[in-house]
Design a protein around this motif. Structure first.
Motif, short mmCIF file in Angstrom:
data_model
loop_
_atom_site.label_atom_id
_atom_site.label_comp_id
_atom_site.label_asym_id
_atom_site.label_seq_id
_atom_site.Cartn_x
_atom_site.Cartn_y
_atom_site.Cartn_z
N SER A 247 -7.03 2.69 2.31
CA SER A 247 -6.58 1.52 1.52
C SER A 247 -5.93 0.49 2.44
CB SER A 247 -5.68 1.92 0.37
OG SER A 247 -4.94 3.04 0.69
N LEU A 248 -5.28 0.96 3.52
CA LEU A 248 -4.67 0.02 4.47
C LEU A 248 -5.75 -0.83 5.12
CD1 LEU A 248 -2.01 -0.79 5.85
CD2 LEU A 248 -2.57 0.83 7.67
N ARG A 249 -6.89 -0.19 5.49
CA ARG A 249 -7.97 -0.93 6.15
C ARG A 249 -8.52 -2.01 5.20
NH1 ARG A 249 -11.70 3.18 7.93
NH2 ARG A 249 -9.97 3.79 9.25
N VAL B 260 0.84 -1.21 0.00
CA VAL B 260 0.00 0.00 0.00
C VAL B 260 0.87 1.25 0.00
CG1 VAL B 260 -1.58 1.39 1.39
CG2 VAL B 260 -1.98 -1.07 1.10
N PHE B 261 1.94 1.21 0.80
CA PHE B 261 2.75 2.42 0.96
C PHE B 261 3.81 2.58 -0.11
CE2 PHE B 261 0.80 1.89 5.03
CZ PHE B 261 0.45 3.18 5.36
N VAL C 124 5.72 9.13 -0.07
CA VAL C 124 6.40 8.15 0.77
C VAL C 124 7.80 7.91 0.22
CG1 VAL C 124 6.42 5.75 1.54
CG2 VAL C 124 4.27 7.05 1.50
N ALA C 125 8.79 8.07 1.08
CA ALA C 125 10.16 7.91 0.62
C ALA C 125 10.63 6.48 0.77
CB ALA C 125 11.10 8.84 1.39
N GLU C 126 10.24 5.87 1.89
CA GLU C 126 10.82 4.56 2.17
C GLU C 126 9.89 3.81 3.10
OE1 GLU C 126 14.63 4.77 4.13
OE2 GLU C 126 14.55 2.60 4.46
N VAL C 127 9.80 2.50 2.91
CA VAL C 127 9.03 1.67 3.83
C VAL C 127 9.95 0.59 4.37
CG1 VAL C 127 7.05 0.14 4.09
CG2 VAL C 127 6.94 2.06 2.48
#
Ligand SMILES: Nc1ncnc2c1ncn2[C@@H]1O[C@H](COP(=O)(O)OP(=O)(O)OP(=O)(O)O)[C@@H](O)[C@H]1O
Ligand SMILES: [Mg+2]
Lengths: 355, 219
Positions: free
Chosen positions: A191-193, A132-133, A139-142
């Protein structure tokens, strides 16, 4: 003959010549008494120094008699006030630096927490949440926090001996926000949910808000203390000046009678109190610096012990840095300046009343 | 240089100490101010020095009406005068040297520029050996000479001296008088308040006589 010797010889010769030239002039002055003195005055600065000027002759003494006991007391009061103000100012500065440091660190990150659910496969949920991220705007980094690392975070709270593998420990994703654009937190949350119902997103907003309020309150308190202390120092100097003026009423009158104007007399007092203020300010400021440095050492020795990270997180490191020292020094200077200014105003008011 | 017109003065609600005083002092003149003790000599000098304001009348000093002037104008006028007070008014925490240089310091002059003048004058009044003593350890006559030196150091246009020979022996009194006369010769107007008849007989000067609050002029 060396250059130095030649130079010394030359100076000696110049002195002898000057002496010889001055002598007849002095003789003439002796004979002419008053008229001689007048001639000397006409020549002004050009007069050579009279030989036999007593070496112990006191010159340029303060024109207003000095009450040394009162002066010492005033220096002590100013030193104590400056010490307190400098500590308060330094502490406020420390809190400000610490809070802005972790504020920027914390608000550049979001945390996703995925709670274990016996009916779901947690590794799948993690992967889906990460998807999702990844690639989302802003978002730079997960980073998926490995199980071992999140266990280690819990260790101090639960103890080392525990078998964490058996416990339903939530897993974490750390999402680093890019510096250029902010992500749409609400859309990401939705979207996470959908993808992983047991996951929750924390953008640290509540934390940052609360800690900022606390830090700002502390900073404000520090500033208020500094202001109160300067006010108190001003009042102390005003009282001391009044006392000094009452005690030297005769001297002030004589100064008036030989032609001194109010500004001249005010300068005499102001100079004195500026000096006392500088003295007290320097003592107080230096003590505050010493205390800061000592606290720094102590905190350094703690940092090898347990709990150091928590202490550091709460209070910041005891390194106040150049700005911190600058703040301490300028508070001391401010107090001295106020001492000079207040005494000047007090004297001028007093002189107006005398007239 | 100094002009009084119908000047009267009372202290508080008391009787008038000075009544209807009219006189003038010319540049380069020499005069005695005399009268019995309590006649108001010191009071009259204080009026000239602007440390008292008259209850009525006009005082003109150096060409300005000074009865209604502000502090700073007064200090400017005082810098053109030298005053010997009856009670000396020396600053006890300063040395004789510093007391004598006080008016120059007040004028903003640099210490190096007046050092030699001050020392020369101190030698002339016989205080060469006492210049680093403080007034409390001086004899009455020494204090008086220090006070005189402080008045002379600025080469004033107007010298006011209140009993300047009250504490010295007759020989020194004559010497000091010669000093005042020399000063007058060099261009200073001199007013000496005294009830010392011997002193006044030394020279043939104008006498301003105070009695019962009124002033009349002899010569
Ligand atoms: N500050 C004062 N308040 C009230 N009265 C005063 C004050 N100063 C002087 N007097 C009175 O004014 C009168 C004149 O005093 P002043 O000192 O001028 O006399 P004087 O001629 O100088 O006397 P002496 O020759 O003794 O010095 C005296 O009666 C004195 O008591
Ligand atoms: Mg008198």
């Amino acid at each position: 003959m060396s250059t130095a010797e030649r130079l010394l010889r030359r100076i000696g010769r110049a002195l002898r010549v000057a002496r010889a030239r001055a002598w007849p002039l002095l003789q003439a002055m002796r004979q002419g008494a008053m008229s001689g003195a007048r001639a000397a005055a006409g020549q002004g600065q050009a007069m050579p120094e009279i030989p036999g000027l007593p070496s112990g002759l006191k010159r340029e003494q303060p024109l207003i008699p000095v009450d040394s006991a009162a002066s010492r007391a005033l220096v002590a009061v100013i030193a104590i006030l400056t010490f307190l103000a400098a500590l308060a100012g330094g502490a406020a500065h420390m809190v400000a630096t610490a809070s802005s440091e972790w504020r920027s660190a914390i608000s550049n990150e979001m945390t996703v927490q995925i709670k274990p659910d016996p009916r779901r496969n947690i590794e799948d949920d993690i992967a889906r949440a990460a998807r999702v991220f990844r690639g989302a705007p802003g978002v730079a980094e997960v980073r998926i926090v490995p199980r071992a690392e999140s266990d280690r975070l819990l260790e101090p709270w639960l103890g080392a001996g525990l078998q964490l593998a058996e416990l339903p420990v939530p897993r974490l994703l750390v999402v680093t926000i890019s510096r250029s654009s902010r992500p749409d937190v609400e859309a990401l949350r939705q979207s996470l949910r959908r993808e992983a119902p047991t996951a929750s997103l924390d953008d640290h907003g509540l934390w940052v808000g609360r800690l900022s309020t606390m830090a700002n309150t502390l900073i404000l308190a520090g500033v208020v203390v500094v202001l109160l202390v300067t006010l108190a120092a001003g009042l102390a100097v005003a009282f001391a000046t009044r006392g000094a003026m009452a005690g030297s009423h005769d001297s002030v009158e004589v100064l008036h009678l030989v032609g001194a104007n109010d500004a001249f007399i005010a300068r005499e007092f102001q100079g004195r109190f500026l000096k006392l203020g500088l003295e007290g300010g320097a003592i107080g400021g230096l003590s505050a610096l010493v205390v800061t440095v000592v606290l720094g050492w102590i905190s350094l020795s703690w940092s090898s012990g347990p709990g150091a990270d928590q202490l550091k997180a709460l209070f910041g490191a005891f390194e106040i840095g150049w700005t911190g020292y600058l703040i301490v020094v300028s508070i001391a200077a401010l107090v001295a300046l106020i001492a000079g200014l207040v005494s000047r105003l007090t004297v001028q008011r007093h002189l107006r009343q005398m007239a | 240089m100094v002009r009084f017109e119908g000047v009267g003065l009372r202290y508080g609600m008391g009787p008038e100490v000075l009544r209807d005083i009219t006189f003038s002092i010319e540049p380069r003149s020499f005069q005695y101010l005399t009268g019995p003790s309590g006649a108001g000599k010191t009071t009259l000098l204080k009026l000239m020095l602007l440390s008292l304001k008259p209850t009525r009348g006009l005082i003109n000093l150096f060409g300005h009406d000074v009865t209604r002037r502000q502090n700073d104008a007064l200090s400017a006028a005082r810098q053109r005068m030298g005053v010997v007070f009856q009670d000396f008014r020396l600053l006890d925490h300063l040395t004789v040297y510093e007391n004598v240089s006080l008016p120059l310091r007040v004028k903003g002059r640099d210490e190096a520029s007046y050092r030699s003048e001050v020392i020369e004058l101190l030698r002339w009044v016989g205080l060469g050996e006492r210049m680093h003593s403080i007034p409390p350890v001086l004899s009455g006559g020494e204090k008086q000479r220090a006070a005189i030196a402080r008045a002379l150091i600025v080469k004033p246009e107007l010298l006011l001296a209140d009993e300047p020979t009250g504490n010295v022996d007759p020989t020194l009194a004559r010497r000091l008088l010669r000093l005042f006369m020399e000063l007058q010769r060099l261009g200073t107007a001199v007013v000496i308040a005294t009830h010392d008849l011997n002193l006044m007989d030394q020279n043939d000067a104008r006498r301003l006589v105070l009695a019962d609050g009124y002033l009349h002029v002899d010569g």
